[in-house]
Scaffold this motif. Structure first.
Motif, PDB file in Angstrom:
ATOM      1  N   ALA A 103      -6.174   1.995   5.528  1.00 40.92           N
ATOM      2  CA  ALA A 103      -5.886   0.561   5.658  1.00 40.92           C
ATOM      3  C   ALA A 103      -4.564   0.342   6.392  1.00 40.92           C
ATOM      4  CB  ALA A 103      -5.851  -0.106   4.280  1.00 40.92           C
ATOM      5  N   ILE A 104      -3.551   1.137   6.063  1.00 42.58           N
ATOM      6  CA  ILE A 104      -2.260   1.024   6.748  1.00 42.58           C
ATOM      7  C   ILE A 104      -2.427   1.380   8.220  1.00 42.58           C
ATOM      8  CG2 ILE A 104       0.094   1.943   6.906  1.00 42.58           C
ATOM      9  CD1 ILE A 104      -0.143   2.459   3.814  1.00 42.58           C
ATOM     10  N   HIS A 105      -3.221   2.402   8.501  1.00 42.49           N
ATOM     11  CA  HIS A 105      -3.472   2.804   9.887  1.00 42.49           C
ATOM     12  C   HIS A 105      -4.068   1.633  10.678  1.00 42.49           C
ATOM     13  CE1 HIS A 105      -5.898   4.673  13.129  1.00 42.49           C
ATOM     14  NE2 HIS A 105      -4.777   5.359  13.284  1.00 42.49           N
ATOM     15  N   GLU A 106      -5.024   0.961  10.093  1.00 44.88           N
ATOM     16  CA  GLU A 106      -5.649  -0.189  10.759  1.00 44.88           C
ATOM     17  C   GLU A 106      -4.614  -1.292  10.995  1.00 44.88           C
ATOM     18  OE1 GLU A 106      -8.837  -3.607   9.606  1.00 44.88           O
ATOM     19  OE2 GLU A 106      -9.419  -1.539   9.121  1.00 44.88           O
ATOM     20  N   LEU A 164      -4.442  10.980  -6.586  1.00 42.47           N
ATOM     21  CA  LEU A 164      -4.129  11.370  -5.213  1.00 42.47           C
ATOM     22  C   LEU A 164      -5.324  11.166  -4.283  1.00 42.47           C
ATOM     23  CD1 LEU A 164      -1.978  14.596  -5.798  1.00 42.47           C
ATOM     24  CD2 LEU A 164      -1.235  12.204  -5.638  1.00 42.47           C
ATOM     25  N   ASP A 165      -6.522  11.166  -4.843  1.00 38.87           N
ATOM     26  CA  ASP A 165      -7.728  10.952  -4.040  1.00 38.87           C
ATOM     27  C   ASP A 165      -7.809   9.521  -3.495  1.00 38.87           C
ATOM     28  OD1 ASP A 165      -8.040  10.242  -6.790  1.00 38.87           O
ATOM     29  OD2 ASP A 165     -10.206  10.032  -6.467  1.00 38.87           O
ATOM     30  N   LYS A 166      -7.031   8.598  -4.038  1.00 36.74           N
ATOM     31  CA  LYS A 166      -7.044   7.202  -3.573  1.00 36.74           C
ATOM     32  C   LYS A 166      -6.067   6.975  -2.424  1.00 36.74           C
ATOM     33  CE  LYS A 166      -8.554   5.419  -8.000  1.00 36.74           C
ATOM     34  NZ  LYS A 166      -8.249   4.587  -9.143  1.00 36.74           N
ATOM     35  N   ILE A 167      -5.219   7.935  -2.140  1.00 30.37           N
ATOM     36  CA  ILE A 167      -4.214   7.777  -1.089  1.00 30.37           C
ATOM     37  C   ILE A 167      -4.859   7.595   0.279  1.00 30.37           C
ATOM     38  CG2 ILE A 167      -2.408   9.024   0.179  1.00 30.37           C
ATOM     39  CD1 ILE A 167      -1.411  10.033  -2.558  1.00 30.37           C
ATOM     40  N   SER A 168      -5.910   8.337   0.559  1.00 31.60           N
ATOM     41  CA  SER A 168      -6.517   8.252   1.894  1.00 31.60           C
ATOM     42  C   SER A 168      -7.045   6.852   2.191  1.00 31.60           C
ATOM     43  CB  SER A 168      -7.617   9.289   2.073  1.00 31.60           C
ATOM     44  OG  SER A 168      -8.692   9.037   1.199  1.00 31.60           O
ATOM     45  N   GLU A 205       1.379   8.883  12.398  1.00 35.40           N
ATOM     46  CA  GLU A 205       1.778   9.546  11.149  1.00 35.40           C
ATOM     47  C   GLU A 205       0.886   9.128   9.983  1.00 35.40           C
ATOM     48  OE1 GLU A 205       3.624  12.068  11.065  1.00 35.40           O
ATOM     49  OE2 GLU A 205       4.680  11.898  12.964  1.00 35.40           O
ATOM     50  N   VAL A 206       0.491   7.870   9.944  1.00 35.64           N
ATOM     51  CA  VAL A 206      -0.355   7.420   8.835  1.00 35.64           C
ATOM     52  C   VAL A 206      -1.785   7.941   9.002  1.00 35.64           C
ATOM     53  CG1 VAL A 206      -1.133   5.136   9.615  1.00 35.64           C
ATOM     54  CG2 VAL A 206      -0.579   5.490   7.215  1.00 35.64           C
ATOM     55  N   ALA A 207      -2.212   8.182  10.244  1.00 32.87           N
ATOM     56  CA  ALA A 207      -3.523   8.809  10.463  1.00 32.87           C
ATOM     57  C   ALA A 207      -3.520  10.224   9.886  1.00 32.87           C
ATOM     58  CB  ALA A 207      -3.863   8.831  11.950  1.00 32.87           C
ATOM     59  N   LYS A 208      -2.406  10.925  10.067  1.00 28.40           N
ATOM     60  CA  LYS A 208      -2.283  12.272   9.500  1.00 28.40           C
ATOM     61  C   LYS A 208      -2.291  12.211   7.976  1.00 28.40           C
ATOM     62  CE  LYS A 208       0.596  13.784  13.354  1.00 28.40           C
ATOM     63  NZ  LYS A 208       1.986  14.165  13.689  1.00 28.40           N
ATOM     64  N   LEU A 209      -1.642  11.207   7.422  1.00 25.67           N
ATOM     65  CA  LEU A 209      -1.646  11.060   5.963  1.00 25.67           C
ATOM     66  C   LEU A 209      -3.058  10.826   5.450  1.00 25.67           C
ATOM     67  CD1 LEU A 209      -0.092  10.837   3.270  1.00 25.67           C
ATOM     68  CD2 LEU A 209       0.213   8.393   3.768  1.00 25.67           C
ATOM     69  N   SER A 210      -3.814   9.976   6.130  1.00 22.48           N
ATOM     70  CA  SER A 210      -5.181   9.680   5.665  1.00 22.48           C
ATOM     71  C   SER A 210      -6.090  10.903   5.771  1.00 22.48           C
ATOM     72  CB  SER A 210      -5.776   8.496   6.423  1.00 22.48           C
ATOM     73  OG  SER A 210      -6.040   8.822   7.753  1.00 22.48           O
ATOM     74  N   ARG A 218       0.834  -1.211   0.000  1.00 21.95           N
ATOM     75  CA  ARG A 218       0.000   0.000   0.000  1.00 21.95           C
ATOM     76  C   ARG A 218       0.867   1.259   0.000  1.00 21.95           C
ATOM     77  NH1 ARG A 218      -5.476  -0.670   0.738  1.00 21.95           N
ATOM     78  NH2 ARG A 218      -6.120  -2.797   1.214  1.00 21.95           N
ATOM     79  N   LEU A 219       1.985   1.216   0.722  1.00 21.35           N
ATOM     80  CA  LEU A 219       2.908   2.354   0.694  1.00 21.35           C
ATOM     81  C   LEU A 219       3.514   2.520  -0.690  1.00 21.35           C
ATOM     82  CD1 LEU A 219       4.668   1.936   4.147  1.00 21.35           C
ATOM     83  CD2 LEU A 219       3.306   3.899   3.407  1.00 21.35           C
ATOM     84  N   LEU A 220       3.807   1.425  -1.343  1.00 20.70           N
ATOM     85  CA  LEU A 220       4.331   1.486  -2.704  1.00 20.70           C
ATOM     86  C   LEU A 220       3.295   2.113  -3.644  1.00 20.70           C
ATOM     87  CD1 LEU A 220       6.514   0.846  -4.798  1.00 20.70           C
ATOM     88  CD2 LEU A 220       5.550  -1.454  -4.969  1.00 20.70           C
ATOM     89  N   ALA A 221       2.036   1.734  -3.489  1.00 22.02           N
ATOM     90  CA  ALA A 221       0.973   2.317  -4.320  1.00 22.02           C
ATOM     91  C   ALA A 221       0.881   3.825  -4.080  1.00 22.02           C
ATOM     92  CB  ALA A 221      -0.366   1.639  -4.015  1.00 22.02           C
ATOM     93  N   ILE A 222       0.985   4.236  -2.825  1.00 22.54           N
ATOM     94  CA  ILE A 222       0.948   5.666  -2.516  1.00 22.54           C
ATOM     95  C   ILE A 222       2.145   6.358  -3.146  1.00 22.54           C
ATOM     96  CG2 ILE A 222       1.139   7.373  -0.656  1.00 22.54           C
ATOM     97  CD1 ILE A 222      -0.465   5.357   1.113  1.00 22.54           C
ATOM     98  N   SER A 223       3.311   5.753  -3.016  1.00 25.66           N
ATOM     99  CA  SER A 223       4.530   6.327  -3.589  1.00 25.66           C
ATOM    100  C   SER A 223       4.396   6.516  -5.098  1.00 25.66           C
ATOM    101  CB  SER A 223       5.720   5.410  -3.275  1.00 25.66           C
ATOM    102  OG  SER A 223       6.887   5.863  -3.908  1.00 25.66           O
TER     103      SER A 223
END
Length: 149
Positions: A65-68, A56-60, A109-114, A42-47
Motif C-alpha cells: 500500500a505504501i509502495h502504491e 510480521l506476515d502483515k507487513i507486506s 525501498e518499500v518495494a524491497k520491503l514488501s 502504515r509505517l507506524l503499524a509496521i514499526s
C-alpha cells in the motif's frame, strides 16, 4: 543507534505527525497531507509489528500500500501548491529532479520491503530502516521542521 531504538524513534515520530493541520488544508495540499498521513500510519503499524516481533506476515500488505502511495507523491506537488498549512518548502520546485528522485528511492525501498518474507525478521528490520531513511532523506530537505510551523 540500535535497531530497536531506530524503529521506536520512527514510530514515535510518525504517531506525533498524524493529522496535524489537516483541518485547515484544502485541495491538493489536503490530499498530499492525507497521503503522507496514510503512509505514516502504515509505517507506524509496521514499526509496532517489528518491535513486538508479531504479525510480521502483515507487513507486506502495508508495504504494498505504501509502495502504491509513494508512486503518487510527485503528482501531489504541482507547481504553486504552497497554500497554508503546507509543510512543503519552495525548494521542492527549485530542485524538482532531486525531489522526484527521492520519491522514487522511497518507492524502490518499500518495494524491497514488501518482497521481504515474514520469516526473515532481521531482513524486515533492515529494509524497514532503509524505508525510514528514504522518508527522512526527503523530509530533512523538503519539509519545514515541526518546530517552525
Amino acid at each position: 543507534m540500535t535497531k530497536l531504538t531506530l524503529i521506536s524513534a520512527v514510530g514515535i515520530s510518525l504517531s506525533c505527525s498524524a493529522h496535524e493541520g489537516h483541518e485547515h488544508a484544502t485541495g491538493v495540499v489536503r490530499e498530499r497531507m492525507e497521503l503522507m498521513t496514510d503512509m505514516g500510519q502504515r509505517l507506524l503499524a509496521i514499526s509496532k509489528r517489528l518491535r513486538a516481533n508479531r504479525d510480521l506476515d502483515k507487513i507486506s500488505g502495508d508495504a504494498r500500500a505504501i509502495h502504491e502511495m509513494a508512486g503518487k507523491i510527485a503528482a501531489e506537488f504541482p507547481p504553486g501548491s504552497m497554500q497554508p498549512p503546507t509543510a512543503a518548502k519552495p525548494m521542492i520546485w527549485q530542485q524538482w529532479d532531486d525531489f522526484t528522485e527521492k520519491a522514487k528511492k522511497l518507492e524502490s525501498e518499500v518495494a524491497k520491503l514488501s518482497a521481504t518474507g515474514a520469516a526473515a525478521a532481521d531482513g524486515l528490520r533492515t529494509q524497514f530502516r532503509a524505508v525510514a531513511y528514504a522518508c527522512d532523506g526527503c523530509h530533512e530537505t523538503y519539509r519545514v521542521p515541526k518546530t517552525n510551523r
